[in-house]
Design an enzyme around this catalytic site. Structure first.
Site, mmCIF file in Angstrom:
data_model
loop_
_atom_site.group_PDB
_atom_site.id
_atom_site.type_symbol
_atom_site.label_atom_id
_atom_site.label_comp_id
_atom_site.label_asym_id
_atom_site.label_seq_id
_atom_site.Cartn_x
_atom_site.Cartn_y
_atom_site.Cartn_z
ATOM 1 N N HIS A 104 0.539 -6.027 -33.961
ATOM 2 C CA HIS A 104 -0.784 -6.402 -34.141
ATOM 3 C C HIS A 104 -0.924 -7.069 -35.724
ATOM 4 O O HIS A 104 -0.285 -6.866 -36.631
ATOM 5 C CB HIS A 104 -1.787 -5.340 -34.002
ATOM 6 C CG HIS A 104 -1.588 -4.018 -34.929
ATOM 7 N ND1 HIS A 104 -1.476 -2.618 -34.721
ATOM 8 C CD2 HIS A 104 -1.615 -4.052 -36.274
ATOM 9 C CE1 HIS A 104 -1.394 -2.106 -35.629
ATOM 10 N NE2 HIS A 104 -1.284 -2.551 -36.643
ATOM 11 N N ASP A 147 -10.426 -5.371 -41.801
ATOM 12 C CA ASP A 147 -10.760 -4.348 -40.664
ATOM 13 C C ASP A 147 -11.256 -3.238 -41.556
ATOM 14 O O ASP A 147 -10.919 -2.991 -42.665
ATOM 15 C CB ASP A 147 -9.359 -4.322 -39.895
ATOM 16 C CG ASP A 147 -8.155 -4.222 -40.607
ATOM 17 O OD1 ASP A 147 -8.236 -3.881 -41.774
ATOM 18 O OD2 ASP A 147 -7.296 -4.069 -39.840
ATOM 19 N N ASP A 162 3.596 -3.271 -33.073
ATOM 20 C CA ASP A 162 3.188 -3.760 -31.823
ATOM 21 C C ASP A 162 3.010 -5.087 -31.891
ATOM 22 O O ASP A 162 2.542 -5.904 -31.003
ATOM 23 C CB ASP A 162 2.312 -2.806 -30.902
ATOM 24 C CG ASP A 162 0.845 -2.793 -31.677
ATOM 25 O OD1 ASP A 162 0.748 -3.297 -32.761
ATOM 26 O OD2 ASP A 162 0.094 -2.183 -31.144
ATOM 27 N N GLU A 183 -5.101 -6.181 -31.546
ATOM 28 C CA GLU A 183 -4.244 -5.465 -30.821
ATOM 29 C C GLU A 183 -3.568 -6.429 -29.428
ATOM 30 O O GLU A 183 -4.248 -7.260 -29.108
ATOM 31 C CB GLU A 183 -4.581 -3.964 -30.110
ATOM 32 C CG GLU A 183 -4.965 -3.363 -31.080
ATOM 33 C CD GLU A 183 -4.001 -2.177 -31.840
ATOM 34 O OE1 GLU A 183 -2.906 -2.856 -31.823
ATOM 35 O OE2 GLU A 183 -4.177 -1.221 -32.341
HETATM 36 C C1 F6R Z 1 -4.500 -3.076 -42.318
HETATM 37 C C2 F6R Z 1 -4.092 -4.072 -41.264
HETATM 38 C C3 F6R Z 1 -2.902 -3.727 -40.135
HETATM 39 C C4 F6R Z 1 -1.658 -3.568 -40.991
HETATM 40 C C5 F6R Z 1 -0.480 -3.089 -40.120
HETATM 41 C C6 F6R Z 1 0.543 -2.506 -40.794
HETATM 42 O O1 F6R Z 1 -5.609 -3.658 -42.800
HETATM 43 O O2 F6R Z 1 -4.723 -5.031 -40.886
HETATM 44 O O3 F6R Z 1 -2.822 -4.692 -39.470
HETATM 45 O O4 F6R Z 1 -1.305 -4.498 -41.848
HETATM 46 O O5 F6R Z 1 -1.014 -1.938 -39.200
HETATM 47 O O6 F6R Z 1 0.464 -1.438 -41.398
HETATM 48 P P1 F6R Z 1 1.445 -0.882 -42.630
HETATM 49 O O7 F6R Z 1 1.538 -1.504 -43.742
HETATM 50 O O8 F6R Z 1 0.962 0.585 -42.936
HETATM 51 O O9 F6R Z 1 2.778 -0.602 -41.737
#
Ligand code: F6R
Length: 252
Positions: A139, A68, A137, A144
């Site tokens: 995702h 992403d 959440d 989302e």
């Molecule tokens: C990032 C991504 C997100 C993260 C998620 C957890 O490329 O795809 O889905 O993996 O937000 O983020 P952290 O590791 O910062 O808790």
């Protein structure tokens, strides 16, 4: 099959996760790796960089596709995911940068960018190993919670929870981009293998619900229950609920 590894702390989780990626690259030096950003995989990227510096693995023939990117940020912006990947991983290993791909958050036509990205992944023959984190959440990527799973790479409005969670990296929540481009559920689910890394107690509940609750777009990670080859690698705080409710599933 879903395998759960509970490691004692963040460093042990990072070491274990790095060993899975290293095994993939050793077994198939031309692997297509689906990569993630966020705070969770940073330790794992450092471990992989060490292995590369010690000549235990090479990324020379590896291609990567990141999950992403924020929409509207340039690759030079220090919060863009392209910048993150260069700084935390690509600049530290022997990969050819031309083989690394991140959605272009500056394409004036985000819908066309999504189609380009899916076509790119398809042209690689899909992803061999997809690395995922999980949002608090549920995702995965920036898919989302919602009413439906979205198959293709898509242009999404971030939820308030994600904006709040990611505001720690920006001067204020107002500076967090509102939109992002994310690989969809199709390319993720078509990956041959999935490795999820997760740390910290804030993820414990959503992680347990994702793998032991209903499969629902309200918890996007729950779709991984339908994947044939998933490894979840977590530290003890993140695995706490799973360890408490389903101790039998933990790898010894
Ligand atoms: C990032 C991504 C997100 C993260 C998620 C957890 O490329 O795809 O889905 O993996 O937000 O983020 P952290 O590791 O910062 O808790």
């Amino acid at each position: 099959m879903i395998r759960f590894y509970m490691e004692k702390d963040y460093d042990a989780m990072s070491y274990r996760a790095a060993s899975f990626i290293a095994a993939q690259v050793l077994a198939k030096p031309t692997s297509v790796l689906g990569l993630a950003t966020g705070s969770t995989p940073i330790g794992m990227y450092n471990e992989l960089a060490k292995k590369c510096a010690d000549k235990k693995i090479t990324f020379k023939a590896v291609r990567t596709v990141n999950l992403d990117e924020y929409y509207g940020l340039s690759p030079e912006h220090d919060q863009s995911y392209r910048y993150f990947m260069n700084k935390n991983f690509f600049d530290k290993i022997d990969i050819d940068k031309a083989n690394t791909n991140v959605p272009n958050g500056q394409n004036p036509d985000p819908v066309a960018e999504c189609a380009r990205y899916d076509a790119l992944i398809d042209s690689f023959g899909g992803i061999d190993l997809q690395l995922l984190g999980i949002g608090r959440d549920g995702h995965i990527g920036f898919n989302e919670p919602g009413d439906a799973f979205i198959g293709n790479t898509n242009y999404v409005k971030l939820t308030e929870d994600t904006i709040d969670a990611n505001s720690r990296f920006f001067a204020s929540a107002d500076d967090v981009p509102r939109y992002a481009l994310t690989t969809g559920i199709r390319a993720i689910m078509q990956a041959k293998k999935i490795l999820m890394v997760v740390n910290g107690e804030a993820k414990a509940k959503v992680l347990e619900e994702a793998f032991f609750g209903p499969i629902t777009p309200a918890n996007p990670a729950s779709i991984l229950q339908l994947h044939a080859d998933v490894v979840v690698c977590g530290d003890a705080p993140a695995m706490a609920y799973i360890a408490e409710k389903h101790p039998e599933v933990l790898e010894k």
